[in-house]
Design a protein around this motif. Structure first.
Motif, PDB file in Angstrom:
ATOM      1  N   VAL A  25       0.817  -1.218   0.000  1.00 28.76           N
ATOM      2  CA  VAL A  25       0.000   0.000   0.000  1.00 28.76           C
ATOM      3  C   VAL A  25       0.850   1.268   0.000  1.00 28.76           C
ATOM      4  CG1 VAL A  25      -1.719   1.333   1.304  1.00 28.76           C
ATOM      5  CG2 VAL A  25      -1.946  -1.157   1.117  1.00 28.76           C
ATOM      6  N   PHE A  26       2.011   1.248   0.699  1.00 31.07           N
ATOM      7  CA  PHE A  26       2.779   2.483   0.858  1.00 31.07           C
ATOM      8  C   PHE A  26       4.108   2.511   0.099  1.00 31.07           C
ATOM      9  CE2 PHE A  26       0.082   2.263   4.653  1.00 31.07           C
ATOM     10  CZ  PHE A  26      -0.544   3.496   4.564  1.00 31.07           C
ATOM     11  N   LEU A  27       4.734   1.360  -0.132  1.00 28.75           N
ATOM     12  CA  LEU A  27       6.041   1.368  -0.795  1.00 28.75           C
ATOM     13  C   LEU A  27       5.948   1.031  -2.286  1.00 28.75           C
ATOM     14  CD1 LEU A  27       8.302  -0.332   1.940  1.00 28.75           C
ATOM     15  CD2 LEU A  27       7.809   2.094   1.577  1.00 28.75           C
ATOM     16  N   MET A  28       5.223  -0.012  -2.631  1.00 24.31           N
ATOM     17  CA  MET A  28       5.134  -0.431  -4.030  1.00 24.31           C
ATOM     18  C   MET A  28       4.546   0.612  -4.971  1.00 24.31           C
ATOM     19  SD  MET A  28       4.187  -4.485  -4.233  1.00 24.31           S
ATOM     20  CE  MET A  28       4.086  -4.379  -6.023  1.00 24.31           C
ATOM     21  N   PRO A  29       3.460   1.303  -4.603  1.00 23.95           N
ATOM     22  CA  PRO A  29       2.856   2.252  -5.556  1.00 23.95           C
ATOM     23  C   PRO A  29       3.815   3.343  -6.021  1.00 23.95           C
ATOM     24  CG  PRO A  29       1.364   1.812  -3.731  1.00 23.95           C
ATOM     25  CD  PRO A  29       2.667   1.193  -3.364  1.00 23.95           C
ATOM     26  N   GLU A 111      -0.561  11.705  -5.589  1.00 20.14           N
ATOM     27  CA  GLU A 111       0.631  11.996  -6.379  1.00 20.14           C
ATOM     28  C   GLU A 111       1.602  12.902  -5.607  1.00 20.14           C
ATOM     29  OE1 GLU A 111       1.695  10.865  -9.192  1.00 20.14           O
ATOM     30  OE2 GLU A 111      -0.065   9.659  -9.714  1.00 20.14           O
ATOM     31  N   GLY A 112       2.889  12.614  -5.805  1.00 19.66           N
ATOM     32  CA  GLY A 112       3.919  13.466  -5.209  1.00 19.66           C
ATOM     33  C   GLY A 112       4.113  13.282  -3.722  1.00 19.66           C
ATOM     34  N   GLN A 113       3.546  12.244  -3.153  1.00 24.32           N
ATOM     35  CA  GLN A 113       3.669  12.005  -1.709  1.00 24.32           C
ATOM     36  C   GLN A 113       4.628  10.844  -1.415  1.00 24.32           C
ATOM     37  OE1 GLN A 113       2.340  13.922   0.705  1.00 24.32           O
ATOM     38  NE2 GLN A 113       1.534  15.256  -0.904  1.00 24.32           N
ATOM     39  N   ASP A 114       5.671  10.738  -2.215  1.00 24.10           N
ATOM     40  CA  ASP A 114       6.622   9.635  -2.067  1.00 24.10           C
ATOM     41  C   ASP A 114       7.235   9.597  -0.661  1.00 24.10           C
ATOM     42  OD1 ASP A 114       6.278  10.592  -4.778  1.00 24.10           O
ATOM     43  OD2 ASP A 114       7.767   9.110  -5.383  1.00 24.10           O
TER      44      ASP A 114
END
Length: 316
Positions: A25-29, A111-114
């Protein structure tokens, strides 16, 4: 005994479930790379599209074949359980989570919340791994490599894991699919941030669970308090002889080493018996021995000069 084993497997599965959610949910996307076999599998998936869980099970299967001979079946039982459990969880999670156009799970944070997604993911994966390790489990992969190396060489597990993770994350530089050299370097730096933050959370959770404190209790009712702590908490108590400088009177001091989560019960017992007791509580760096952590150091066997097999034997 059976209940303790069952509890270990239950919490290992819980830790792996949290890890699966955090990773998918948090790393792969955001195509954030990480260390370990899961991280290597993700790098291969980002670059080639080959399914992450398939790479994970292939690499771990090869490592298990080698490790079974080195470490034995008994040592690896929970590792085998964890590997297959995580394999099916990763496969199932990718099936049910909605996809982006590129086939990756949707970006829950937008978007942009890496960076924000990386922080949340690392906190969760750190907690998940700590849950697995605290219940005598392992996620396999680089843990197997570290344990195998440590068995034959005096190299700490942490140093082996850092070296392997460093190589895995650095491998991003060799995949042109990640873009130009600047974009690849960006991924590598994100990967190092993941490694540092994940290890920090892992250490914090594990040390918080094992954190110990020392009590020094000055009281006239030392016998009652010592009996209460020994009987009700099944805890050892050491009695020290003290001498008051101002009063000139002899006094008994109770010394107790306990886990931090036992502090409240100890304070409650003291207050019930002697509300006027003088109590000092301090944190200790480590407590080793019965009921606490094991002293994990290697003791060198003293060389016997009279041993005929000793190369330094002057009679040889």
């Amino acid at each position: 005994m059976i209940w303790n084993e069952a509890k270990d497997y239950l919490f290992i599965a819980l830790g792996l479930f949290i890890y699966t959610i955090a990773f998918t949910v948090f790393l792969m996307p955001y195509q954030i790379v990480a260390g370990g076999v899961t991280g290597l599998s993700a790098i291969i998936y980002y670059a080639t599209g080959f399914h992450l869980e398939n790479t994970y099970i292939i690499i771990n299967g090869l490592l298990l074949v080698v490790a079974l001979k080195i470490l034995g079946v008994k040592f690896l039982m929970k590792t085998i359980f964890a590997i297959f459990t995580l394999y099916f969880m990763l496969m199932f999670a990718q099936e049910i989570i909605p996809k982006q156009e590129n086939g990756l799970p949707i970006k829950l944070m937008g978007e942009g919340q890496d960076f924000m997604s990386m922080i949340i993911g690392c906190v969760l994966t750190g907690i998940a791994l700590a849950t697995v390790f605290l219940n005598n489990g392992s996620t396999g992969g680089t843990d197997i490599i570290a344990a195998s190396v440590n068995k034959y060489h005096n190299i700490s597990l942490g140093n082996v894991l850092i070296a392997v993770d460093f190589c895995i994350i650095g491998s991003c530089m060799f995949f042109p699919q990640f873009g130009n050299y600047l974009e690849r370097a960006h991924k590598v730096m994100f990967g190092f941030c993941v490694m540092a933050m994940e290890n920090y959370v892992l250490d914090y959770v594990m040390n918080a669970r094992r954190e110990s404190v020392q009590f020094l209790i000055f009281t006239k009712k030392w016998q009652e308090i010592a009996n209460a702590i020994g009987i009700e908490m099944n805890h050892g108590v050491t009695i020290l002889d003290g001498h008051g400088w101002y009063t000139g009177q002899e006094v008994k001091v109770l010394c107790i080493l306990a886990k931090k989560n036992e502090s409240l019960n100890i304070f409650r017992l003291i207050k019930m018996i002697d509300p006027q007791a003088f109590v000092s509580q301090s944190s200790v760096i480590g407590v080793y021995g019965e009921g606490f952590d094991e002293m994990k150091v290697k003791v060198k066997t003293p060389t016997n000069p009279k041993n005929p097999n000793n190369p330094n034997n002057p009679t040889k």
